[in-house]
Scaffold this active site. Structure first.
Site, PDB file in Angstrom:
ATOM      1  N   ASP A 269      -1.950  -6.993 -23.124  1.00  0.00           N
ATOM      2  CA  ASP A 269      -0.685  -6.550 -22.526  1.00  0.00           C
ATOM      3  C   ASP A 269      -0.849  -5.081 -22.142  1.00  0.00           C
ATOM      4  O   ASP A 269      -1.433  -4.314 -22.899  1.00  0.00           O
ATOM      5  CB  ASP A 269       0.478  -6.700 -23.518  1.00  0.00           C
ATOM      6  CG  ASP A 269       1.833  -6.740 -22.826  1.00  0.00           C
ATOM      7  OD1 ASP A 269       2.092  -5.853 -21.989  1.00  0.00           O
ATOM      8  OD2 ASP A 269       2.632  -7.645 -23.125  1.00  0.00           O
TER       9      ASP A 269
ATOM     10  N   LYS B  30       2.649  -2.033 -26.298  1.00  0.00           N
ATOM     11  CA  LYS B  30       2.978  -3.300 -26.954  1.00  0.00           C
ATOM     12  C   LYS B  30       1.811  -3.844 -27.765  1.00  0.00           C
ATOM     13  O   LYS B  30       2.014  -4.432 -28.837  1.00  0.00           O
ATOM     14  CB  LYS B  30       3.415  -4.332 -25.913  1.00  0.00           C
ATOM     15  CG  LYS B  30       4.825  -4.157 -25.401  1.00  0.00           C
ATOM     16  CD  LYS B  30       5.212  -5.336 -24.510  1.00  0.00           C
ATOM     17  CE  LYS B  30       6.641  -5.169 -23.999  1.00  0.00           C
ATOM     18  NZ  LYS B  30       7.033  -6.291 -23.118  1.00  0.00           N
TER      19      LYS B  30
ATOM     20  N   ASN C  17       5.235 -13.047 -15.200  1.00  0.00           N
ATOM     21  CA  ASN C  17       4.896 -12.575 -13.859  1.00  0.00           C
ATOM     22  C   ASN C  17       4.143 -13.688 -13.138  1.00  0.00           C
ATOM     23  O   ASN C  17       3.099 -14.153 -13.602  1.00  0.00           O
ATOM     24  CB  ASN C  17       4.036 -11.310 -13.962  1.00  0.00           C
ATOM     25  CG  ASN C  17       3.657 -10.743 -12.617  1.00  0.00           C
ATOM     26  OD1 ASN C  17       2.968 -11.384 -11.829  1.00  0.00           O
ATOM     27  ND2 ASN C  17       4.074  -9.514 -12.356  1.00  0.00           N
TER      28      ASN C  17
ATOM     29  N   CYS D 121      -4.449 -28.423 -13.064  1.00  0.00           N
ATOM     30  CA  CYS D 121      -4.284 -26.993 -13.297  1.00  0.00           C
ATOM     31  C   CYS D 121      -2.881 -26.600 -12.849  1.00  0.00           C
ATOM     32  O   CYS D 121      -2.133 -27.420 -12.304  1.00  0.00           O
ATOM     33  CB  CYS D 121      -5.349 -26.177 -12.574  1.00  0.00           C
ATOM     34  SG  CYS D 121      -5.072 -25.951 -10.789  1.00  0.00           S
TER      35      CYS D 121
ATOM     36  N   CYS E 259      -1.985 -27.347  -9.307  1.00  0.00           N
ATOM     37  CA  CYS E 259      -1.681 -28.735  -8.974  1.00  0.00           C
ATOM     38  C   CYS E 259      -0.171 -28.954  -8.984  1.00  0.00           C
ATOM     39  O   CYS E 259       0.354 -29.797  -8.247  1.00  0.00           O
ATOM     40  CB  CYS E 259      -2.332 -29.687  -9.970  1.00  0.00           C
ATOM     41  SG  CYS E 259      -4.141 -29.741  -9.891  1.00  0.00           S
TER      42      CYS E 259
ATOM     43  N   CYS F 104      13.455 -12.691 -15.730  1.00  0.00           N
ATOM     44  CA  CYS F 104      14.462 -12.641 -16.784  1.00  0.00           C
ATOM     45  C   CYS F 104      15.278 -11.359 -16.702  1.00  0.00           C
ATOM     46  O   CYS F 104      16.421 -11.316 -17.166  1.00  0.00           O
ATOM     47  CB  CYS F 104      13.818 -12.806 -18.157  1.00  0.00           C
ATOM     48  SG  CYS F 104      12.754 -11.444 -18.664  1.00  0.00           S
TER      49      CYS F 104
ATOM     50  N   CYS G 171      -5.539 -29.815  -4.334  1.00  0.00           N
ATOM     51  CA  CYS G 171      -5.295 -28.525  -4.993  1.00  0.00           C
ATOM     52  C   CYS G 171      -6.230 -27.461  -4.412  1.00  0.00           C
ATOM     53  O   CYS G 171      -7.434 -27.704  -4.261  1.00  0.00           O
ATOM     54  CB  CYS G 171      -5.523 -28.644  -6.493  1.00  0.00           C
ATOM     55  SG  CYS G 171      -5.395 -27.067  -7.387  1.00  0.00           S
TER      56      CYS G 171
ATOM     57  N   CYS H 129      -8.716 -26.647  -7.841  1.00  0.00           N
ATOM     58  CA  CYS H 129      -9.532 -27.663  -8.515  1.00  0.00           C
ATOM     59  C   CYS H 129      -9.640 -28.958  -7.724  1.00  0.00           C
ATOM     60  O   CYS H 129     -10.132 -29.960  -8.238  1.00  0.00           O
ATOM     61  CB  CYS H 129      -8.981 -27.944  -9.915  1.00  0.00           C
ATOM     62  SG  CYS H 129      -7.367 -28.759  -9.950  1.00  0.00           S
TER      63      CYS H 129
ATOM     64  N   CYS I  86      19.398  -3.450  -6.453  1.00  0.00           N
ATOM     65  CA  CYS I  86      19.762  -4.262  -7.617  1.00  0.00           C
ATOM     66  C   CYS I  86      18.899  -3.812  -8.793  1.00  0.00           C
ATOM     67  O   CYS I  86      18.470  -2.663  -8.843  1.00  0.00           O
ATOM     68  CB  CYS I  86      19.621  -5.753  -7.326  1.00  0.00           C
ATOM     69  SG  CYS I  86      17.923  -6.342  -7.134  1.00  0.00           S
TER      70      CYS I  86
END
Length: 390
Positions: free
Chosen positions: A66, A90, A135, A176, A179, A193, A250, A253, A348
């Site tokens: 992170d 973090k 993300n 994957c 797909c 979020c 895909c 894959c 925003c």
């Protein structure tokens, strides 16, 4: 997984006795857990419960990746962190908490997070990858790196009161992530979020499910949910399970893959391009940076109007005094009252709602409007650090 599992020491027999008692785990399963190497990507809402339960279970090596620092709004759901760690990386906060929980687990920090430059080498060092990111671009990077290194990817996501979980493992014949979702969404089309909100307890449920899938992969005590997408509704406590098949078309894959290597350009949002030319007074870019917005408000204040489309409750956290407040839901009713002679700058929280408002206004004949990329969150980071971030 290692062919030879370590002999369990007396402290391990005591600490893990309750799961060793399970016939499906036993001593052999605990030995496999102690030999396993698991990488948790994201020390946030999902990574916190996943890492805590994996450390408690005695996973031998646990990596935490992170690049962010702890912020106050994280503490509602990211249980690896505490108030005293606000402002700290973090990863460091997570390592401290996990070491206090189980000093016998080897903990490896990866403070740069996952990037196109380090993903393959990093994934090669682990047996299983846990994706706890929120993300979209990093999710696709994680998926692609897991595919190229033939590592199972335990995916989890949350949105408001709904969570999803699956295990992607094309090396075992499963699908994957691409797909299911071949390409990332366009910028601003899906709220994060920070825009839509999320319930902390839901993160605990989905993150714990991810930890359970990891244990199943390590021990073989039960088949992991490869080829299935589990959807959990926190309101009704109902779950849905949908089968996912490997897609022969895909881009990663499939039979004729378009993606054959990790390249940075694969992990950038596809935004509407703004022509690189000198604009006349009647031409306005769809999107501008916070620095450009700040300069316009400073040098052309009479010709520029800043409109904040967040909710009133968000204004109580932080706001820009020069902004006119019109909540997003009220924009259609205010359409006729918006000035046509001024450059409208839409703001925003992080640039998603404002992008939708910008598109709506342009569709309805107002071309003198620009979205402020990154929203007030970017403003707090790049322009005014005294603003409270959330």
């Amino acid at each position: 997984m290692p062919d030879v599992e370590p002999i369990l020491e007396p402290h391990a027999l005591r600490r893990y006795s309750r799961q060793i008692l399970l016939d499906e785990i036993g001593l052999a399963g605990q030995q496999k857990i102690s030999a396993a190497k698991v990488l948790v990507i994201g020390a946030g809402g999902l990574g916190s419960p996943a890492a805590l339960y994996l450390a408690a279970a005695g996973v031998g090596t646990l990596g935490i990746a992170d690049h962010d620092a702890v912020e106050e709004h994280n503490l509602q759901r990211q249980l690896l962190h505490s108030t005293v760690n606000i402002g700290k990386p973090k990863v460091d906060s997570a390592i401290t908490a996990l070491r206090a929980l189980n000093p016998h687990v080897q903990l490896i920090p990866h403070r740069d997070g996952i990037t196109a430059d380090n993903a393959l080498e990093l994934f090669e060092s682990y047996d299983i990858i846990v994706d706890g990111t929120d993300n979209f671009l990093v999710r696709y990077l994680n998926n692609d790196a897991a595919y190229f290194t033939r590592r199972p990817l335990v995916h989890g996501s949350v949105f408001k009161f709904e969570g999803q979980i699956s295990v992607f493992d094309p090396s075992k014949g499963g699908p994957c992530y691409r797909c299911l979702f071949p390409e990332p969404p366009t910028a601003g089309s899906v709220p994060a979020c920070g825009e839509a909100g999320v319930m902390g307890a839901l993160c605990g449920i989905i993150g714990s499910m991810q930890a359970m899938e990891v244990i199943k992969l390590i021990t073989g005590c039960s088949p992991a949910i490869v080829g299935r997408l589990l959807i959990y509704d926190a309101f009704s406590h109902q779950t849905q399970s949908h089968g996912i098949k490997a897609d022969p078309h895909c881009p990663l894959c499939g039979n004729s893959p378009e993606i054959t290597a990790i390249k940075p350009e694969h992990y950038r949002f596809k935004c509407e391009a703004v022509a690189e030319k000198q604009m006349s007074p009647t031409e306005y870019p769809t999107e501008i940076s916070v620095h450009e917005a700040s300069e316009l408000l400073r040098t052309k204040s009479s010709q520029t109007l800043l409109i904040d489309v967040r909710e009133s409750s968000e204004l109580q956290i932080c706001q820009l005094e020069m902004a006119r407040h019109i909540p997003m839901r009220e924009i259609p009713a205010q359409l006729e009252n918006l000035p046509k002679s001024q450059h409208l700058l839409i703001l925003c929280h992080s640039g998603m709602r404002s992008r939708s408002v910008t598109d709506f206004l342009r569709t309805n004949g107002i071309s003198t409007v620009s979205n402020i990329a990154g929203g007030i969150n970017a403003w707090a980071v790049e322009i005014d650090p005294t603003l409270t971030r959330y």
